[in-house]
Each structure stands twice: as structure tokens, then as C-alpha cells.
Design a protein around this motif. Structure first.
Motif, PDB file in Angstrom:
ATOM      1  N   ASP A  83      26.987  13.145 -23.893  1.00  0.00           N
ATOM      2  CA  ASP A  83      27.798  13.690 -24.980  1.00  0.00           C
ATOM      3  C   ASP A  83      26.863  14.033 -26.135  1.00  0.00           C
ATOM      4  OD1 ASP A  83      29.553  14.296 -26.999  1.00  0.00           O
ATOM      5  OD2 ASP A  83      30.575  12.354 -27.013  1.00  0.00           O
ATOM      6  N   GLU A  84      26.709  15.335 -26.431  1.00  0.00           N
ATOM      7  CA  GLU A  84      25.822  15.768 -27.520  1.00  0.00           C
ATOM      8  C   GLU A  84      26.576  16.081 -28.810  1.00  0.00           C
ATOM      9  OE1 GLU A  84      21.982  17.490 -25.106  1.00  0.00           O
ATOM     10  OE2 GLU A  84      23.413  18.969 -25.858  1.00  0.00           O
ATOM     11  N   GLY A  85      27.836  15.668 -28.868  1.00  0.00           N
ATOM     12  CA  GLY A  85      28.580  15.761 -30.110  1.00  0.00           C
ATOM     13  C   GLY A  85      29.146  17.150 -30.381  1.00  0.00           C
ATOM     14  N   VAL A  86      29.493  17.373 -31.642  1.00  0.00           N
ATOM     15  CA  VAL A  86      30.104  18.639 -32.058  1.00  0.00           C
ATOM     16  C   VAL A  86      28.999  19.682 -32.205  1.00  0.00           C
ATOM     17  CG1 VAL A  86      31.539  19.796 -33.778  1.00  0.00           C
ATOM     18  CG2 VAL A  86      31.895  17.351 -33.283  1.00  0.00           C
ATOM     19  N   GLY A  87      29.005  20.640 -31.279  1.00  0.00           N
ATOM     20  CA  GLY A  87      27.980  21.677 -31.324  1.00  0.00           C
ATOM     21  C   GLY A  87      28.406  22.883 -32.135  1.00  0.00           C
ATOM     22  N   MET A  88      29.704  23.205 -32.096  1.00  0.00           N
ATOM     23  CA  MET A  88      30.247  24.369 -32.802  1.00  0.00           C
ATOM     24  C   MET A  88      31.685  24.053 -33.176  1.00  0.00           C
ATOM     25  SD  MET A  88      29.016  27.304 -30.071  1.00  0.00           S
ATOM     26  CE  MET A  88      27.655  26.953 -28.955  1.00  0.00           C
ATOM     27  N   CYS A  89      32.307  24.982 -33.903  1.00  0.00           N
ATOM     28  CA  CYS A  89      33.719  24.878 -34.242  1.00  0.00           C
ATOM     29  C   CYS A  89      34.395  26.200 -33.882  1.00  0.00           C
ATOM     30  CB  CYS A  89      33.896  24.603 -35.718  1.00  0.00           C
ATOM     31  SG  CYS A  89      33.171  23.024 -36.285  1.00  0.00           S
ATOM     32  N   VAL A  90      35.581  26.125 -33.297  1.00  0.00           N
ATOM     33  CA  VAL A  90      36.279  27.320 -32.820  1.00  0.00           C
ATOM     34  C   VAL A  90      37.686  27.354 -33.416  1.00  0.00           C
ATOM     35  CG1 VAL A  90      34.946  27.470 -30.691  1.00  0.00           C
ATOM     36  CG2 VAL A  90      37.031  26.083 -30.733  1.00  0.00           C
ATOM     37  N   PRO A  91      38.340  28.524 -33.432  1.00  0.00           N
ATOM     38  CA  PRO A  91      39.663  28.616 -34.032  1.00  0.00           C
ATOM     39  C   PRO A  91      40.650  27.636 -33.414  1.00  0.00           C
ATOM     40  CG  PRO A  91      38.783  30.815 -33.661  1.00  0.00           C
ATOM     41  CD  PRO A  91      37.846  29.850 -32.988  1.00  0.00           C
ATOM     42  N   GLU A  92      41.498  27.088 -34.268  1.00  0.00           N
ATOM     43  CA  GLU A  92      42.509  26.133 -33.788  1.00  0.00           C
ATOM     44  C   GLU A  92      43.590  26.848 -32.971  1.00  0.00           C
ATOM     45  OE1 GLU A  92      43.865  24.388 -37.426  1.00  0.00           O
ATOM     46  OE2 GLU A  92      42.355  22.784 -37.339  1.00  0.00           O
TER      47      GLU A  92
END
Length: 297
Positions: free
Chosen positions: A288-297
Motif C-alpha cells: 500500500d503506497e498511500g494516496v497517490g492522486m485525487c479524482v472526482p467524487e
């Protein structure tokens, strides 16, 4: 009426050079205005402005949110004057004074107003992202039998989806995520140059530039858009996951740990929005490398 017409499609390096005529605004001692045709004082100065449009670069809002913005650099009378930044789907978001008194001799002796840092402005925070499409997850277990759970690929275009749907060994997993945001995602492939037969995606500008220097990775361009996670506070406890800008949610990155000693399969990453999927992958050996990006909800 003095104005600058910005072309609809602007390529990096495009320049506009124009001579602008200026009047002195007698009602104010702190401003100069172009000749707007209001019958003010006679034309007092004619100065050459050079406007240069440059390739997008990564900028930050005041809260640390990142966005791609194209600099519009203005020189007046041969002197660096001001830079405006136009954000992707954001419009004009930032102004930066480039003026220094070392260039004072290039302007008319009686020119009264110059850009200052006090006039600079920056974007405070990112608005919710535009939803620009979908990224579809595919897996191939037949050609990669040693992989834990198979080899994954992410199709962001209809052309990619059509190509993979036509190959029997690739199948859709049913997982997908929305694409959209203010930074672009770079894609690399290792198999063309003797590296691992895998694709890698990153929205980190520093990481993308570093990967371009690795000989066995082929840069395949910017593929889709996301948001970057917001920076953690300096006093955040160890292990704290970063949050996402407004209107977006975490996209977690997983690694199949192929570089660990004793592993005999090809490196691969997964990108998923579900923590349940993350936990199931970790249970069979993924990292698990964590939060890599954020995408639309």
C-alpha cells in the motif's frame, strides 16, 4: 481602443509584439491607462510590448493545491514587466511582477507606474474538478501467470479501451475511476526499451521529470487529469494520509513488490479508490503506497 488579442489555440513559444499608445491619467497620480478613446490627454508614450506564451508548468495555490498553468510573460520596452498564469480550466489565477529598478533606463524618464510585489495575486484554493471521463482498469492473468493477481493497465481513452477489449488475454475488472482535475498524469512504459513490461502513472511533476531520465522507460505523454493530494501539516503524526482538494477523493496506489528479493515477476502498480480493494491486495502481497492522486467524487 488598445487591446491585445490572444489566439484561441496558443502554442508554446508563440509571441505577440505590438506598439501600444498610452495617455497619462490626469485624475490619478498612481496609474497609466491605455488610450480608451475617452478624450483624455494626448498620447504621451508609444511603447513596444512583447507577450510570450510558454508551456504549462506546475504552480501552487495558497493552500498548497497544485495546478498546471501556462505563463504569459510580458516585456515592456525591452524590460521584464509582469507574468500572468492561466490555469487549466481556471482562467487567470496568478500575477507575478518581474520588474526591477535595474531596467529603469529602458522606460521613458517620466513613465510613472511600475509593477510591484504588492500587486501580485495568487489562487487561494482549487474549485471542485471538472469530470472529463473515466479510467477503466484491465487485468491480464494469462500472460503474467507469476504475478500476484495479474498485471494491471489503465485505459483513459476510448481507443485504449477498444484495443484491450479486442485482446482475449485482457479483461475489465469492473473497477474504474473518474478522470478530471487540475494537473496532468504522465505515463511511462518499460517494455519497449528493455525494462519491465509494465506501465507507470504519476501526477507528481518532480517524479515525472526524474523518470524521463531513466533509459529503459519510454515516456508516453500526459494521459489524463487528476488533482494532487494537499500537503500535510508540518506537525502531522507519522502515517497520516493527505486529504484531497474540494470535490475529489483519494486514488490509492499499490505496488506488487516485484523488486523484493526472491520475486520472479514483473513490476506493476494498481490505482484504486476503494480501501476494501487495497486491503484485499495487501493480503496477497501488494504494498500500500498511500494516496497517490485525487479524482472526482
Amino acid at each position: 481602443m488598445e487591446h491585445s488579442s490572444i489566439p484561441f489555440n496558443v502554442a508554446s513559444g508563440h509571441q505577440i509584439v505590438e506598439d501600444n499608445q498610452w495617455r497619462y491619467d490626469a485624475t490619478s497620480t498612481t496609474s497609466c491607462t491605455p488610450n480608451f478613446g475617452f478624450g483624455l490627454a494626448p498620447i504621451r508614450w508609444t511603447l513596444e510590448d512583447k507577450i510570450t506564451f510558454n508551456a504549462p508548468i506546475r504552480r501552487k495555490a495558497l493552500d498548497g493545491g497544485e495546478f498546471d498553468a501556462s505563463p504569459m510573460v510580458i516585456e515592456r520596452a525591452g524590460a521584464p514587466w509582469i507574468t500572468y498564469y492561466w490555469g487549466y480550466k481556471l482562467g487567470l489565477v496568478e500575477s507575478q511582477s518581474d520588474w526591477t529598478d535595474a531596467n529603469r533606463s529602458k522606460l521613458p524618464a517620466d513613465w510613472p507606474v511600475f509593477p510591484t510585489a504588492e500587486d501580485n495575486f495568487k489562487l487561494t484554493t482549487l474549485p471542485p474538478p471538472w469530470m472529463e471521463g473515466e479510467v477503466t482498469e484491465y487485468v491480464n492473468t494469462a500472460d503474467f501467470p507469476r504475478q500476484p493477481d495479474g498485471q494491471y493497465f489503465y485505459a483513459a481513452t476510448d481507443a485504449d479501451r477498444a484495443a484491450l477489449d479486442g485482446i482475449a488475454t485482457w479483461r475489465r475488472t469492473g473497477n474504474s475511476f473518474k478522470q478530471g482535475g487540475y494537473v496532468s498524469v504522465c505515463r511511462f512504459y518499460g517494455g519497449a526499451n528493455g525494462g519491465p513490461n509494465t506501465h507507470f502513472y504519476s501526477a507528481d511533476a518532480t517524479e515525472c521529470n526524474w523518470l524521463k531520465g531513466i533509459s529503459f522507460l519510454a515516456y508516453e505523454g500526459q494521459t489524463f487529469r487528476v488533482n494532487k493530494p494537499l500537503p500535510l501539516a508540518a506537525n502531522a503524526p507519522a502515517g497520516t494520509q493527505p486529504s484531497c482538494p474540494a470535490g475529489s477523493k483519494p486514488l490509492y496506489r499499490l505496488y506488487n513488490n516485484a523488486s523484493a528479493p526472491g520475486k520472479s515477476y514483473v513490476s506493476n502498480h494498481r490505482y484504486v479508490t476503494s480501501r476494501t480493494t487495497v486491503e484485499a491486495a495487501v493480503a496477497i502481497g501488494w504494498l500500500d503506497e498511500g494516496v497517490g492522486m485525487c479524482v472526482p467524487e
